[in-house]
Design a protein around this motif. Structure first.
Motif, PDB file in Angstrom:
ATOM      1  N   ASN A  79      39.772  25.085  29.683  1.00 21.96           N
ATOM      2  CA  ASN A  79      41.223  25.268  29.705  1.00 21.96           C
ATOM      3  C   ASN A  79      41.854  23.871  29.648  1.00 21.96           C
ATOM      4  O   ASN A  79      43.148  23.805  29.099  1.00 21.96           O
ATOM      5  N   ARG A  80      41.032  22.875  29.967  1.00 23.07           N
ATOM      6  CA  ARG A  80      41.886  21.587  29.784  1.00 23.07           C
ATOM      7  C   ARG A  80      42.018  21.603  28.095  1.00 23.07           C
ATOM      8  O   ARG A  80      43.065  20.874  27.690  1.00 23.07           O
ATOM      9  N   LEU A  81      41.022  21.796  27.358  1.00 16.60           N
ATOM     10  CA  LEU A  81      41.133  21.722  26.009  1.00 16.60           C
ATOM     11  C   LEU A  81      41.892  22.726  25.351  1.00 16.60           C
ATOM     12  O   LEU A  81      42.483  22.161  24.335  1.00 16.60           O
ATOM     13  N   LYS A  82      42.333  23.851  26.002  1.00 13.26           N
ATOM     14  CA  LYS A  82      43.087  24.695  25.386  1.00 13.26           C
ATOM     15  C   LYS A  82      44.551  24.279  25.494  1.00 13.26           C
ATOM     16  O   LYS A  82      45.337  24.490  24.662  1.00 13.26           O
ATOM     17  N   LYS A  83      44.722  23.486  26.657  1.00  9.97           N
ATOM     18  CA  LYS A  83      46.252  22.893  26.584  1.00  9.97           C
ATOM     19  C   LYS A  83      46.470  22.141  25.505  1.00  9.97           C
ATOM     20  O   LYS A  83      47.577  21.548  25.261  1.00  9.97           O
ATOM     21  N   LYS A  84      45.648  21.426  24.767  1.00 11.03           N
ATOM     22  CA  LYS A  84      45.673  20.391  23.759  1.00 11.03           C
ATOM     23  C   LYS A  84      45.755  21.058  22.470  1.00 11.03           C
ATOM     24  O   LYS A  84      46.230  21.008  21.515  1.00 11.03           O
ATOM     25  N   TYR A  85      44.761  22.048  22.199  1.00 15.11           N
ATOM     26  CA  TYR A  85      44.109  22.447  20.930  1.00 15.11           C
ATOM     27  C   TYR A  85      44.204  23.909  20.643  1.00 15.11           C
ATOM     28  O   TYR A  85      44.200  24.177  19.316  1.00 15.11           O
ATOM     29  N   GLY A  86      44.698  24.695  21.536  1.00 19.40           N
ATOM     30  CA  GLY A  86      44.962  26.213  21.307  1.00 19.40           C
ATOM     31  C   GLY A  86      44.685  26.938  22.583  1.00 19.40           C
ATOM     32  O   GLY A  86      44.096  26.713  23.423  1.00 19.40           O
ATOM     33  N   GLN A  87      45.058  28.139  22.211  1.00 20.15           N
ATOM     34  CA  GLN A  87      45.068  29.130  23.446  1.00 20.15           C
ATOM     35  C   GLN A  87      43.570  29.851  23.619  1.00 20.15           C
ATOM     36  O   GLN A  87      43.440  30.472  24.806  1.00 20.15           O
ATOM     37  N   THR A  88      43.102  30.048  22.806  1.00 21.30           N
ATOM     38  CA  THR A  88      41.665  30.469  22.755  1.00 21.30           C
ATOM     39  C   THR A  88      40.341  29.495  22.116  1.00 21.30           C
ATOM     40  O   THR A  88      40.874  28.682  21.609  1.00 21.30           O
ATOM     41  N   VAL A  89      39.414  29.726  22.446  1.00 20.66           N
ATOM     42  CA  VAL A  89      37.919  29.055  21.656  1.00 20.66           C
ATOM     43  C   VAL A  89      38.300  29.109  20.186  1.00 20.66           C
ATOM     44  O   VAL A  89      37.848  28.239  19.568  1.00 20.66           O
TER      45      VAL A  89
END
Length: 575
Positions: free
Chosen positions: A311-321
């Motif tokens: 979820n932390r990465l989603k805030k920076k790089y996209g809504q899904t994996v």
């Protein structure tokens, strides 16, 4: 066509509902009666800017609603699909606009709330409004290429689509070349950022659909007791002595004993047997599922921690994996481009040159099609101008090309500046006086001439635009006599291809109407309001008589009005 228009608490209009018909509808009345206010209301339905000044004094809001009907293949259907507006097969579209006394504007299409921009898209497909100010707009040189392309739409469509694709590709390549070549410091900073992001995503060791799978597993672990209890109870309700399967076995055995004596019972026995084995298999699966269930608090902690990280990465790089993996792939390519900038710039330059050559070929093809169409347009406009007593006028279409710089593609060794519609710069040229040179329309024609030129253009282009309703707001100002009659006939000619609503002070135009509507202003209880009345044949003659004299009716003017109506009917029969 515009079938029904409802206006409430708008300017001096209290409440008006107007039913419009096919053909030419002319709206007449004294100055200030509210004719142009009705056109203002229609303009608001087509997306023009609203104002609190439109809200009738003492009321909370102004409401405008228009019902339109269109044919099956009208462009408005594709707009409906794009914006999620449902349009039934009958082709009925309702545009609604509300303006509150606080200045808020609420727009709807077929009951769906939309933005003003979307309302404008629908409105522009349904309504084409021309006023004295719009005449000037039509003379805008920047619109001339649009009008010529509209005239040659069938021949241009495929080539223009091919050119647009190449032009967009060329613009993208040039933008990338500029980004890579212009600022070394920015590129170095960009490379640092991208490398950091790539490392962060790479260290995360992402797997496709990982977030969805972990969320499902967390759901199971968090509800372990409920899951286990449900499966446990279901299994023991089926399996064991005096349980579900036991009783199904008794039922199966009983039917087997009776099946030899009745064919219907034999079928029921077969179904019972199948059901028994299906339920038995289900009980085995429940047992296996129960055995597999295991509560692992360490695994739940790991999942929570992993999902927090994702979820932390989603805030920076996209809504899904999947979005993050796609972003990671893109920046990996960009990192490679920046690290190997020189070789990539060389490759980009080659691509730009090749794409530019292809775009120029399509632009040349567009030019040839426009050149051919322009000659047909010139001949058509000359015919229209003759009918409007501008037989001495000469019309032409000017073609120019803007010279490019050394980085632009070339034609015959000369660089040309391409734009979204090709390389042509189009201008409509005219002279209304023999011996005078051709000049751009807006620099040459007088007010009365502009009205006639606009009508000539509109007569031609209305066949190609596809709008359901064409509206003229006093475009006949400044003309009289035989020119007025010619303008009336041209406006009627346009109404043969689409519905026309026209505000006019010319008796010749009013006589040509299929439907004549009078707008009146009345005062009741010290409040001014507008009244709309469709005229009978006798009322038409009286109204046209008033338009001729501007005063009391006389026997002579009434006879003159009847003669105008008779001549108009003859013209319609011969048209």
């Amino acid at each position: 066509m515009l079938t029904e228009l409802s206006i409430k608490d708008f300017a001096i209009i209290d409440q008006v509902s107007i039913h419009f018909k096919e053909g030419l509808t002319v709206l007449t009345g004294e100055t200030g009666a509210g004719k142009s206010i009705i056109i203002d209301a229609i303009q608001l339905l087509s997306g023009s800017r609203g104002s609190v000044e439109f809200v009738r004094h003492g009321t909370d809001k102004a409401d405008i609603e228009g019902l339109f009907t269109v044919e099956k293949h009208h462009p408005v259907f594709s707009k409906g699909e794009r914006y999620g507006v449902e349009i039934e097969e009958e082709g009925m579209i309702v545009l609604q606009r509300t303006i509150t006394s606080q200045g808020k504007s609420i727009c709807r299409v077929n009951g769906k709330l939309v933005t003003l921009g979307i309302l404008k898209e629908f409105g522009s497909s349904l309504i084409d409004i021309h006023s004295q100010h719009e005449t000037q707009s039509l003379m805008d040189p920047e619109r001339h290429i649009e009008l010529l392309d509209l005239y040659a739409r069938d021949e241009l469509e495929r080539t223009l689509a091919d050119y647009t694709m190449l032009y967009n590709q060329l613009s993208t390549l040039r933008k990338r070349y500029k980004e890579l070549s212009e600022n070394e410091q920015e590129m170095a900073q960009r490379l640092d950022l991208l490398e950091f992001q790539f490392r962060e995503l790479q260290e995360a060791e992402l797997s496709p659909l990982e977030d969805e799978q972990l969320t499902d597993e967390r759901q199971k672990l968090m509800n372990y007791e409920k899951l286990y209890q449900g499966i446990h109870d279901a299994y023991y309700a089926l399996y064991g002595e005096q349980r579900g399967l036991d009783w199904l076995g008794h039922a199966m055995a009983s039917l087997e004993g009776a099946s030899n004596y009745d064919s219907q019972v034999e079928k029921l026995s077969e179904e019972m047997t199948n059901s028994y084995y299906l339920v038995e298999e289900l009980s085995f699966q429940l047992s296996a599922q129960m055995a597999e269930l295991e509560f692992d608090p360490d695994r739940l902690d790991f999942i929570e921690s992993r999902l927090n990280e994702l979820n932390r990465l989603k805030k920076k790089y996209g809504q899904t994996v999947e979005d993050m993996l796609e972003y990671m792939s893109r920046i990996e390519e960009e990192i490679d481009e920046i690290r190997n900038k020189d070789s990539y710039l060389s490759r980009l330059q080659t691509e730009i040159e090749e794409c530019g050559e292809d775009a120029v070929l399509e632009a040349k093809h567009l030019h040839d099609i426009r050149k051919s169409a322009s000659q047909q347009l010139i001949n058509s406009i000359h015919d229209e101008l003759k009918d409007l007593y501008l037989e001495k006028a000469a019309f032409d279409v000017g073609f120019n090309v803007k010279e490019g710089n050394t980085t632009d593609p070339t034609i015959n060794g000369k660089p040309v500046k391409l734009h979204k519609k090709g390389m042509d710069i189009i201008s409509f040229l005219i002279t209304t006086n023999p011996g005078e040179p051709l000049k751009e329309i807006h620099k040459t024609a007088s007010g009365g001439e502009l009205s006639r030129i606009m009508l000539a253009l509109k007569r031609i282009f209305s066949k190609h635009q596809g709008v359901t309703s064409v509206i003229f707001d006093e475009v006949d100002t400044g003309v009289s006599g035989r020119v007025a009659q010619a303008i009336a006939e041209k406006i009627y000619g346009i109404s043969e291809g689409s519905q026309v609503l026209c505000i006019s002070h010319l008796p010749q135009v009013a006589a040509m109407a299929d439907t004549h509507v009078r707008i009146e202003k009345k005062i009741d209880n010290d409040r001014t309001s507008t009244v709309v009345k469709e005229l009978s044949d006798k009322d038409k003659a009286d109204e046209i008589s008033r338009m001729i004299t501007g005063a009391e009716l006389t026997a002579t003017t009434v006879e003159h009005a009847k003669e105008l109506l008779s001549l108009a009917n003859k013209h319609k029969q011969n048209a």
